[in-house]
Design a protein around this motif. Structure first.
Motif, short mmCIF file in Angstrom:
data_model
loop_
_atom_site.label_atom_id
_atom_site.label_comp_id
_atom_site.label_asym_id
_atom_site.label_seq_id
_atom_site.Cartn_x
_atom_site.Cartn_y
_atom_site.Cartn_z
N PHE A 40 0.92 -0.43 -0.01
CA PHE A 40 -0.04 -0.37 -0.33
C PHE A 40 1.08 1.05 0.26
O PHE A 40 2.23 1.61 0.50
CB PHE A 40 -0.89 0.41 1.34
N VAL A 41 0.49 2.48 -0.86
CA VAL A 41 0.97 3.81 -0.62
C VAL A 41 -0.39 4.66 -0.26
O VAL A 41 -0.64 4.48 -1.47
CB VAL A 41 1.56 3.83 -1.96
N ILE A 42 0.25 5.76 0.81
CA ILE A 42 -0.66 6.44 0.73
C ILE A 42 -0.15 7.71 -0.30
O ILE A 42 1.16 8.69 0.04
CB ILE A 42 -0.29 7.23 2.16
N PHE A 43 -1.38 8.25 -1.06
CA PHE A 43 -1.11 9.50 -1.65
C PHE A 43 -2.14 10.89 -0.45
O PHE A 43 -3.27 10.32 -0.24
CB PHE A 43 -1.90 9.26 -3.24
N TYR A 44 -1.67 11.78 -1.59
CA TYR A 44 -1.76 12.81 -0.77
C TYR A 44 -2.56 14.03 -1.78
O TYR A 44 -1.64 14.29 -2.95
CB TYR A 44 -1.21 13.98 0.38
N ARG A 63 -3.46 3.63 -1.77
CA ARG A 63 -3.26 2.99 -3.52
C ARG A 63 -2.49 1.91 -3.14
O ARG A 63 -2.17 1.72 -2.10
CB ARG A 63 -2.58 4.24 -4.43
N TRP A 64 -3.80 1.06 -4.46
CA TRP A 64 -2.30 -0.61 -3.34
C TRP A 64 -1.77 -0.82 -5.14
O TRP A 64 -2.26 -0.85 -6.40
CB TRP A 64 -3.51 -1.51 -4.05
N ASN A 65 -0.18 -1.17 -5.43
CA ASN A 65 0.43 -1.29 -5.34
C ASN A 65 0.48 -2.94 -6.38
O ASN A 65 1.98 -3.21 -5.37
CB ASN A 65 1.73 -0.61 -5.08
N HIS A 66 -0.34 -3.24 -7.00
CA HIS A 66 -0.57 -5.24 -6.85
C HIS A 66 0.85 -5.53 -7.46
O HIS A 66 1.42 -4.69 -8.55
CB HIS A 66 -1.54 -5.06 -7.11
N THR A 68 1.33 -7.43 -9.82
CA THR A 68 1.00 -7.82 -11.21
C THR A 68 0.61 -7.04 -11.92
O THR A 68 0.93 -6.64 -12.47
CB THR A 68 1.30 -8.77 -11.51
N ARG A 69 -0.67 -6.23 -11.27
CA ARG A 69 -1.43 -5.13 -11.71
C ARG A 69 -1.19 -4.02 -11.97
O ARG A 69 -1.63 -3.15 -12.36
CB ARG A 69 -3.08 -5.72 -11.38
N GLY A 70 -0.25 -3.64 -11.41
CA GLY A 70 -0.05 -2.58 -10.56
C GLY A 70 -0.62 -1.82 -10.07
O GLY A 70 -1.52 -1.87 -9.02
N MET A 71 -0.81 -0.63 -9.49
CA MET A 71 -1.66 0.12 -9.38
C MET A 71 -2.91 0.36 -9.28
O MET A 71 -3.73 0.85 -10.73
CB MET A 71 -1.93 1.92 -9.70
N SER A 73 -6.95 1.13 -7.89
CA SER A 73 -7.91 1.99 -7.41
C SER A 73 -8.58 1.89 -6.45
O SER A 73 -8.91 0.61 -6.20
CB SER A 73 -8.99 2.27 -8.53
N PRO A 74 -8.45 2.81 -5.66
CA PRO A 74 -9.27 1.95 -3.93
C PRO A 74 -10.80 2.05 -4.58
O PRO A 74 -11.39 1.84 -3.69
CB PRO A 74 -9.68 3.60 -3.23
N LEU A 75 -11.65 2.29 -5.25
CA LEU A 75 -12.94 2.23 -6.14
C LEU A 75 -12.85 0.79 -6.11
O LEU A 75 -14.40 0.12 -6.06
CB LEU A 75 -12.71 2.82 -7.14
N GLU A 76 -11.72 -0.06 -6.55
CA GLU A 76 -12.19 -1.48 -6.70
C GLU A 76 -11.27 -2.17 -5.50
O GLU A 76 -12.46 -3.30 -4.98
CB GLU A 76 -11.11 -1.56 -7.66
N PHE A 77 -11.06 -1.82 -4.80
CA PHE A 77 -10.40 -3.12 -3.72
C PHE A 77 -11.09 -1.99 -2.08
O PHE A 77 -10.73 -3.14 -1.40
CB PHE A 77 -8.88 -2.89 -3.48
N ILE A 78 -11.16 -1.15 -2.20
CA ILE A 78 -11.54 -1.02 -1.40
C ILE A 78 -13.23 -1.49 -0.62
O ILE A 78 -13.19 -1.98 0.68
CB ILE A 78 -12.83 0.81 -0.56
N PRO A 79 -14.39 -1.60 -1.47
CA PRO A 79 -15.42 -2.58 -1.55
C PRO A 79 -15.41 -3.98 -1.33
O PRO A 79 -15.76 -4.36 0.17
CB PRO A 79 -16.02 -2.44 -2.87
N ILE A 80 -14.21 -4.23 -1.69
CA ILE A 80 -13.05 -5.60 -0.85
C ILE A 80 -13.05 -5.83 -0.13
O ILE A 80 -13.08 -6.51 1.19
CB ILE A 80 -12.54 -6.30 -2.02
N ALA A 81 -12.27 -5.08 0.99
CA ALA A 81 -11.63 -4.68 1.99
C ALA A 81 -12.71 -4.36 3.21
O ALA A 81 -12.68 -4.98 4.34
CB ALA A 81 -10.62 -3.52 2.57
#
Ligand code: C2E
Ligand code: MG
Ligand code: MG
Ligand code: MG
Length: 280
Positions: A40-44, A63-66, A68-71, A73-81
């Motif tokens: 994880f990386v925090i952007f501001y 931000r999630w620096n995956h 193999t997939r690269g960055m 978006s939180p719109l994608e992983f926050i709902p899963i989290a």
């Protein structure tokens, strides 16, 4: 029965069962390891006050620096989290690391901006939130006046009595509370009179076409007046154009956040913005 989703991934469907793509199952198990693998990386993103033309705060955006997939978006992983409960440890990580970063900037002599952190409903309803905040402020040395928690309406409508109790505890610590995406949730306005709220953030969907759309202009103006009448601060999200800035300023909203000023950026870029912030 197998069905092809719009994304081209196969979904397996059985009646009575939610169907999940293999892709989202894989993402979920990757998310499980992301914290320990330090992905994880925090952007501001700066929040500016156009009255004084300066950066007054920054919002931490994860931000999630995956690998193999690269960055992602939180719109994608926050709902899963949120679905998996991982949002609780992830949110704690964001809070601690962002507070640490802001304190470091203050200590280095950068402008004494505040930090705005998104708090998910599940985090908010953990009865331990106020002790986590207290501990984090203590550990990082950041003074509570520099911390704003962004809550959504959906996070605070659930249980009025305990919500009020949690908020009062948070306020006792000296932090501020903002309502994020204001006007897009399923809550009544009644909470504004009972809850100790400091800031309304006008959702970007209203701001995006204030200049073209009369209804969005009316809603935005009403939110600004509402905030003024209730003695709250108001900040507009998603500001991208000069026309939007003029509209907001002439209607009494001088706090803004959006691509016009800066997208969310990494910590090194924030430092560059601080150094050149006279140009806002
Ligand atoms: P949000 O808190 O409402 O954040 C604002 C979103 O709008 C951010 O998207 C930001 O990059 C984007 N944005 C800012 N200015 C503009 C603009 O001028 N135009 C447009 N089109 N967009 C703009 P981002 O970073 O993708 O984050 C999306 C959402 O993910 C956030 O919405 C927030 O709900 C959630 N999120 C992000 N980080 C965290 C976190 O650490 N914890 C939790 N619980 N949620 C988070
Ligand atoms: Mg936010
Ligand atoms: Mg928002
Ligand atoms: Mg949002």
């Amino acid at each position: 029965k197998a069905k092809e989703s719009s994304g081209g991934n196969y979904c397996f469907y059985e009646s009575g069962m939610d169907f999940k793509s293999l892709d989202s199952i894989r993402l979920e198990s990757d998310l499980n390891k992301a914290l320990q693998n330090d992905e994880f990386v925090i952007f501001y993103q700066p929040q500016v006050d156009l009255q004084n033309k300066e950066i007054v705060g920054v919002e931490a955006l994860l931000r999630w620096n995956h690998p193999t997939r690269g960055m992602i978006s939180p719109l994608e992983f926050i709902p899963i989290a949120e679905e998996t409960g991982l949002i609780v440890p992830i949110g704690e990580w964001v809070l601690k690391n962002a507070c640490k970063q802001i304190k470091e900037w203050h200590d280095k002599g950068f402008p004494r901006v505040y930090l705005s952190v998104n708090i998910a409903a599940q985090q908010f309803n953990q009865k331990t939130l106020s002790s986590l905040i207290q501990q984090t402020l203590h550990e990082t040395g950041l003074s509570s006046e520099f911390l704003v928690l962004e809550l959504t309406e959906n996070a605070i409508i659930q249980e009025t009595a305990s919500t009020l109790c949690i908020m009062k505890k948070l306020k006792e610590l000296g932090i501020r509370i903002a309502i994020d995406d204001f006007g897009t949730g399923y809550s009544s306005l009644g909470y504004l009179k009972n809850f100790p709220i400091d800031i309304l953030k006008i959702d970007q969907t209203f701001v995006q076409d204030i200049v073209q759309d009369k209804n969005n202009a009316a809603i935005t103006n009403t939110i600004i007046s509402l905030a003024q009448n209730l003695n709250l601060n108001v900040i507009a999200e998603g500001v991208e154009t000069h026309e939007q800035i003029n509209f907001l300023l002439s209607n009494g909203c001088s706090f803004m956040q959006g691509y016009y000023f800066s997208p969310p950026v990494c910590k090194e870029e924030v430092e560059n913005l601080f150094l050149s912030s006279k140009k806002i």
